[in-house]
Design a protein around this motif. Structure first.
Motif, PDB file in Angstrom:
ATOM      1  N   PRO A 144       0.869  -1.302   0.041  1.00  0.00           N
ATOM      2  CA  PRO A 144       0.202  -0.036  -0.139  1.00  0.00           C
ATOM      3  C   PRO A 144       0.992   1.187   0.055  1.00  0.00           C
ATOM      4  CG  PRO A 144      -0.110  -1.216   2.148  1.00  0.00           C
ATOM      5  CD  PRO A 144       0.592  -1.889   1.336  1.00  0.00           C
ATOM      6  N   SER A 145       2.178   1.193   0.666  1.00  0.00           N
ATOM      7  CA  SER A 145       2.961   2.399   0.452  1.00  0.00           C
ATOM      8  C   SER A 145       3.111   2.838  -1.178  1.00  0.00           C
ATOM      9  CB  SER A 145       4.287   1.997   1.129  1.00  0.00           C
ATOM     10  OG  SER A 145       4.057   1.953   2.619  1.00  0.00           O
ATOM     11  N   ARG A 146       3.238   1.883  -1.766  1.00  0.00           N
ATOM     12  CA  ARG A 146       3.425   2.050  -3.157  1.00  0.00           C
ATOM     13  C   ARG A 146       2.302   2.796  -3.943  1.00  0.00           C
ATOM     14  NH1 ARG A 146       6.747  -2.073  -7.033  1.00  0.00           N
ATOM     15  NH2 ARG A 146       6.384  -0.056  -8.364  1.00  0.00           N
ATOM     16  N   LEU A 147       0.989   2.512  -3.413  1.00  0.00           N
ATOM     17  CA  LEU A 147      -0.128   3.118  -3.872  1.00  0.00           C
ATOM     18  C   LEU A 147      -0.160   4.518  -3.226  1.00  0.00           C
ATOM     19  CD1 LEU A 147      -3.083   3.109  -4.912  1.00  0.00           C
ATOM     20  CD2 LEU A 147      -3.713   2.266  -2.918  1.00  0.00           C
ATOM     21  N   ARG A 148       0.349   4.744  -2.272  1.00  0.00           N
ATOM     22  CA  ARG A 148       0.047   5.975  -1.436  1.00  0.00           C
ATOM     23  C   ARG A 148       1.276   7.014  -2.367  1.00  0.00           C
ATOM     24  NH1 ARG A 148      -1.097   7.068   3.705  1.00  0.00           N
ATOM     25  NH2 ARG A 148       0.382   8.479   4.111  1.00  0.00           N
ATOM     26  N   VAL A 149       2.240   6.463  -2.713  1.00  0.00           N
ATOM     27  CA  VAL A 149       3.439   7.259  -3.581  1.00  0.00           C
ATOM     28  C   VAL A 149       2.609   7.546  -5.080  1.00  0.00           C
ATOM     29  CG1 VAL A 149       5.281   7.074  -5.067  1.00  0.00           C
ATOM     30  CG2 VAL A 149       5.344   6.240  -2.573  1.00  0.00           C
ATOM     31  N   GLU A 150       1.929   6.660  -5.686  1.00  0.00           N
ATOM     32  CA  GLU A 150       1.246   7.102  -6.695  1.00  0.00           C
ATOM     33  C   GLU A 150       0.032   8.088  -6.590  1.00  0.00           C
ATOM     34  OE1 GLU A 150       2.377   6.248  -9.696  1.00  0.00           O
ATOM     35  OE2 GLU A 150       3.629   4.616  -9.130  1.00  0.00           O
ATOM     36  N   LEU A 151      -0.489   7.769  -5.484  1.00  0.00           N
ATOM     37  CA  LEU A 151      -1.656   8.702  -5.344  1.00  0.00           C
ATOM     38  C   LEU A 151      -1.116  10.197  -5.095  1.00  0.00           C
ATOM     39  CD1 LEU A 151      -4.038   6.709  -2.678  1.00  0.00           C
ATOM     40  CD2 LEU A 151      -4.498   7.268  -5.212  1.00  0.00           C
ATOM     41  N   ALA A 152      -0.127  10.556  -4.251  1.00  0.00           N
ATOM     42  CA  ALA A 152       0.687  11.569  -3.976  1.00  0.00           C
ATOM     43  C   ALA A 152       1.266  12.079  -5.314  1.00  0.00           C
ATOM     44  CB  ALA A 152       1.881  11.564  -3.170  1.00  0.00           C
ATOM     45  N   ASN A 153       1.664  11.375  -6.299  1.00  0.00           N
ATOM     46  CA  ASN A 153       2.259  11.934  -7.529  1.00  0.00           C
ATOM     47  C   ASN A 153       0.959  12.225  -8.357  1.00  0.00           C
ATOM     48  OD1 ASN A 153       4.768  11.240  -7.244  1.00  0.00           O
ATOM     49  ND2 ASN A 153       4.612   9.202  -8.434  1.00  0.00           N
ATOM     50  N   TYR A 154      -0.249  11.705  -8.502  1.00  0.00           N
ATOM     51  CA  TYR A 154      -1.592  12.045  -8.780  1.00  0.00           C
ATOM     52  C   TYR A 154      -1.879  13.645  -8.133  1.00  0.00           C
ATOM     53  CZ  TYR A 154      -6.115  12.272 -10.467  1.00  0.00           C
ATOM     54  OH  TYR A 154      -7.659  12.629 -11.122  1.00  0.00           O
ATOM     55  N   PHE A 155      -1.694  13.834  -7.008  1.00  0.00           N
ATOM     56  CA  PHE A 155      -2.043  15.138  -6.599  1.00  0.00           C
ATOM     57  C   PHE A 155      -1.037  16.256  -7.173  1.00  0.00           C
ATOM     58  CE2 PHE A 155      -0.650  18.476  -3.702  1.00  0.00           C
ATOM     59  CZ  PHE A 155      -1.811  18.930  -2.992  1.00  0.00           C
ATOM     60  N   ALA A 156       0.161  15.752  -7.080  1.00  0.00           N
ATOM     61  CA  ALA A 156       1.384  16.739  -7.642  1.00  0.00           C
ATOM     62  C   ALA A 156       0.990  16.993  -8.951  1.00  0.00           C
ATOM     63  CB  ALA A 156       2.680  16.204  -7.469  1.00  0.00           C
ATOM     64  N   ALA A 157       0.449  16.302 -10.052  1.00  0.00           N
ATOM     65  CA  ALA A 157       0.238  16.527 -11.201  1.00  0.00           C
ATOM     66  C   ALA A 157      -1.042  17.305 -11.138  1.00  0.00           C
ATOM     67  CB  ALA A 157       0.069  15.272 -12.012  1.00  0.00           C
ATOM     68  N   ALA A 158      -1.957  17.278 -10.508  1.00  0.00           N
ATOM     69  CA  ALA A 158      -3.250  18.032 -10.334  1.00  0.00           C
ATOM     70  C   ALA A 158      -3.052  19.452  -9.823  1.00  0.00           C
ATOM     71  CB  ALA A 158      -4.294  17.420  -9.709  1.00  0.00           C
ATOM     72  N   PHE A 159      -1.939  19.481  -8.974  1.00  0.00           N
ATOM     73  CA  PHE A 159      -1.650  20.740  -8.289  1.00  0.00           C
ATOM     74  C   PHE A 159      -0.784  21.657  -9.440  1.00  0.00           C
ATOM     75  CE2 PHE A 159       1.399  23.551  -6.067  1.00  0.00           C
ATOM     76  CZ  PHE A 159       0.636  24.117  -5.262  1.00  0.00           C
ATOM     77  N   LEU A 160       0.114  21.058  -9.944  1.00  0.00           N
ATOM     78  CA  LEU A 160       0.789  21.798 -11.388  1.00  0.00           C
ATOM     79  C   LEU A 160       0.188  22.235 -12.468  1.00  0.00           C
ATOM     80  CD1 LEU A 160       4.228  19.983 -10.743  1.00  0.00           C
ATOM     81  CD2 LEU A 160       3.628  21.835  -9.698  1.00  0.00           C
ATOM     82  N   MET A 161      -0.901  21.301 -12.632  1.00  0.00           N
ATOM     83  CA  MET A 161      -1.649  21.290 -14.161  1.00  0.00           C
ATOM     84  C   MET A 161      -3.363  21.262 -13.655  1.00  0.00           C
ATOM     85  SD  MET A 161       0.755  18.856 -16.280  1.00  0.00           S
ATOM     86  CE  MET A 161       1.230  18.087 -15.020  1.00  0.00           C
ATOM     87  N   PRO A 162      -3.794  22.630 -12.829  1.00  0.00           N
ATOM     88  CA  PRO A 162      -5.144  22.227 -12.503  1.00  0.00           C
ATOM     89  C   PRO A 162      -6.135  21.957 -13.596  1.00  0.00           C
ATOM     90  CG  PRO A 162      -4.167  24.394 -11.616  1.00  0.00           C
ATOM     91  CD  PRO A 162      -3.155  23.785 -12.614  1.00  0.00           C
TER      92      PRO A 162
END
Length: 468
Positions: free
Chosen positions: A257-275
Motif C-alpha cells: 500500500p505504500s506504493r499506492l500512496r506514492v502513486e496517489l501523491a504523484n497524482y496530487f502533484a500533477a493536479a496541483f501543477l496542472m489544475p
C-alpha cells in the motif's frame, strides 16, 4: 438528472440483503412490481428513489449510479477474444445480457481469466521456475494499475484537494519552485536543499521527517524539482486523504500500500501543477499538442502525458488516453489507463509498434495508427525522454513514452491531422506479444503462439520459420 438504469446493481443489493422483491418494496415503500421493473431496467431511477435506497441501506448514492457497464462490456469482449477460447464468440447482445442478468457470474469469470493471464505471464517471465507462490501472486504494479483503471484514473477527492491547496491564488508557473519552497518552510518548517548527485546516490528526492528537510538531487531539472516538492506538499498536508483512499482500495500489505500512496501523491502533484480546468482548456485549444501544453505549465513532456490520462471528470472529459513508459529492453516500467482499452495492459512487446523504433530517433514524436488482432484500432504517439539519473553504468538513459487513444478520437489530435483516415493501409497490424498473437504471415514473429497452430508445409518456406 439523465436517465439512470441500475437493474443489476439493485438486484445484487437485494440479494446481499437476503430480501425478496416484496421485502425490498416494503423497505422502500413502493410496490414489488416497481422493484421488478427497476431490476429489469424497464424503469429509470428517480432522484427520490435513489435517495430512498441510499438512506434505507446506508449506501453512498454515487456507488449506486456509477456506470461501469461500458468497462465491463469491454472487459468481457476482450476476454472472450482470447485465443484460449474456440468456437463461435458471443455477440454484443449476449455479453450485455450476461452482465445484466448474471453480474456476479461475470465477475467470477473475469477473475478466473485474470488468474489465468497472471499465471501465463509469470510462466513466460520465470522461464521454467515452477514456484507456485510466484506463479499465483499478482505483482504490486498489476494490483495498483487495476485499482487506478477501476477509477478511470480519476480521483475527484485528489483533484479537489489540489484545487484547495492553491487557496484561490493560482500564480505563474515560473514562480512555482520558489513558492513551494516558501510554503513548506513557512507552514511546515521544512527546508529544501539541492544536493550533489554523489551525495544522494541513486535517490532523486529524500524527505527526512526527523530533521524536516527535503533533499533534491542535482540530476533533477526544474520541472521535476517542482514536481517533487508538490509531492512532498501532499504528504505533509493531506496524509489522512492518502490513507483513506489507500484503505478503501483493499490492497493489503502483500501488495505494498505504500506504493499506492506514492502513486496517489504523484497524482496530487500533477493536479496541483496542472489544475484540471486550465489543463483541459489548454489541451483542447492546442489539439493536445504535448510540447505546447508542457510549455504553458512549465512541466515536462512525461508529466503532461500522465496528466492527460486523468481527464475523466463527469461533464468535462477530455480524450481518454492510455500511457506506457518502456525501456530499451521492451519492459513496460510504468502504465496508466483511463480507458477500457486492453492494449495498455498487455502492450509493449510487439516489434511492429513504433515504440521500439522511437529509440532510433530520440526526441522525435512518432505517430502511428495500429490495429489489434480482434479489430480494435488505436492512434498512438511515441517519443523518447531521458531518465534523470547520471552514472557510468547507465550513460544512455533514454526511455520511450507512448500515449494512445481509440482511433475514433484521432481527429481531435494535431498529430493525426496530416493523415488520410480513409487510407486502407493506414493501420499497422500489431499484437500483444508473439506468444499470444494469432496473426499469420507476420514477418516480425519471434515465437510460436501458445494457443494457435500455424500452418506448416515442409516444402514451402514462409516469411518466418514458424509457418509456411
Amino acid at each position: 438528472m439523465p436517465k439512470t438504469l441500475i437493474g443489476p446493481r439493485l438486484r445484487q443489493l437485494r440479494r446481499e440483503q437476503k430480501q425478496t422483491q416484496a421485502e425490498m418494496a416494503r423497505t422502500l415503500g413502493v410496490s414489488a412490481s416497481y422493484i421488478n421493473l427497476l431490476e429489469n431496467n424497464q424503469r429509470s431511477l428517480s432522484v427520490q428513489m435513489l435517495m430512498s435506497i441510499a438512506e434505507a441501506y446506508a449506501l453512498d448514492w454515487r456507488e449506486l449510479t456509477k456506470d461501469e457497464s461500458a468497462r465491463r462490456v469491454a472487459d468481457l469482449r476482450n476476454t472472450v477474444l482470447d485465443p484460449l477460447f474456440t468456437g463461435d464468440r458471443p455477440d454484443l447482445q449476449e455479453i450485455r445480457g450476461a452482465i445484466d442478468h448474471a453480474p456476479r457470474l461475470v465477475d467470477y469469470f473475469l477473475q478466473l481469466h485474470g488468474a489465468h493471464r497472471n499465471a501465463l505471464e509469470r510462466i513466460l517471465q520465470l522461464a521454467g521456475d515452477s514456484s507456485t507462490d510466484e506463479l499465483l501472486k499478482s505483482s504490486p504494479e498489476t494490483v495498483i494499475h487495476d485499482f487506478f483503471r477501476d477509477h478511470e484514473n480519476h480521483f475527484p477527492e485528489l483533484e479537489q484537494a489540489a484545487e484547495q491547496a492553491w487557496r484561490g491564488a493560482y500564480t505563474s508557473p515560473e514562480d512555482r519552485f520558489y513558492e513551494l519552497r516558501q510554503r513548506l518552510s513557512k507552514d511546515h518548517n521544512i527546508t529544501i536543499s539541492v544536493r550533489r548527485i554523489d551525495q544522494l546516490g541513486d535517490a532523486l528526492r529524500f524527505y527526512d521527517e526527523r530533521t524536516r528537510e527535503v533533499h533534491l538531487s542535482q540530476a533533477l531539472n526544474t520541472a521535476n524539482r517542482v514536481f517533487q516538492l508538490a509531492h512532498v506538499l501532499c504528504l505533509v498536508e493531506y496524509p489522512e486523504l492518502l490513507t483513506e483512499i489507500a484503505d478503501r482500495s483493499g490492497i493489503g500489505p502483500l501488495h505494498a500500500p505504500s506504493r499506492l500512496r506514492v502513486e496517489l501523491a504523484n497524482y496530487f502533484a500533477a493536479a496541483f501543477l496542472m489544475p484540471y480546468d486550465r489543463f483541459l482548456k489548454e489541451a483542447e485549444a492546442t489539439s493536445y499538442d504535448i510540447d505546447r501544453i508542457a510549455a504553458a505549465f512549465s512541466t515536462s513532456y512525461e508529466q503532461v502525458c500522465q496528466r492527460l490520462t486523468t481527464l475523466q471528470r463527469e461533464g468535462a472529459r477530455g480524450v481518454p488516453f492510455f500511457f506506457l513508459r518502456i525501456d530499451k529492453a521492451g519492459n513496460v516500467i510504468k502504465r496508466f489507463n483511463s480507458t477500457s482499452f486492453h492494449l495498455a495492459e498487455y502492450g509493449g512487446s510487439c516489434p511492429v509498434w513504433n515504440i521500439h523504433t522511437a529509440f532510433y530517433t530520440p526526441g522525435v514524436v512518432m505517430p502511428q495508427f495500429v490495429e489489434m488482432p480482434d479489430g480494435e484500432r488505436y492512434f498512438t504517439i511515441s517519443r523518447t525522454v531521458h531518465r534523470p539519473v547520471f552514472s557510468e553504468e547507465t550513460q544512455d538513459r533514454r526511455l520511450t513514452l507512448a500515449l494512445g487513444c481509440e482511433a475514433r478520437y484521432a481527429h481531435r489530435l494535431r498529430y493525426a491531422s496530416s493523415y488520410n483516415f480513409e487510407d486502407p493501409k493506414l493501420y499497422a497490424p500489431i499484437g500483444i506479444n508473439c506468444q499470444l498473437c494469432p496473426r499469420q504471415a507476420c514477418t516480425q514473429r519471434a515465437h510460436q503462439p501458445l494457443f494457435v497452430e500455424l500452418p506448416m508445409d515442409e516444402f514451402r518456406r514462409g516469411s518466418t520459420r514458424y509457418e509456411s
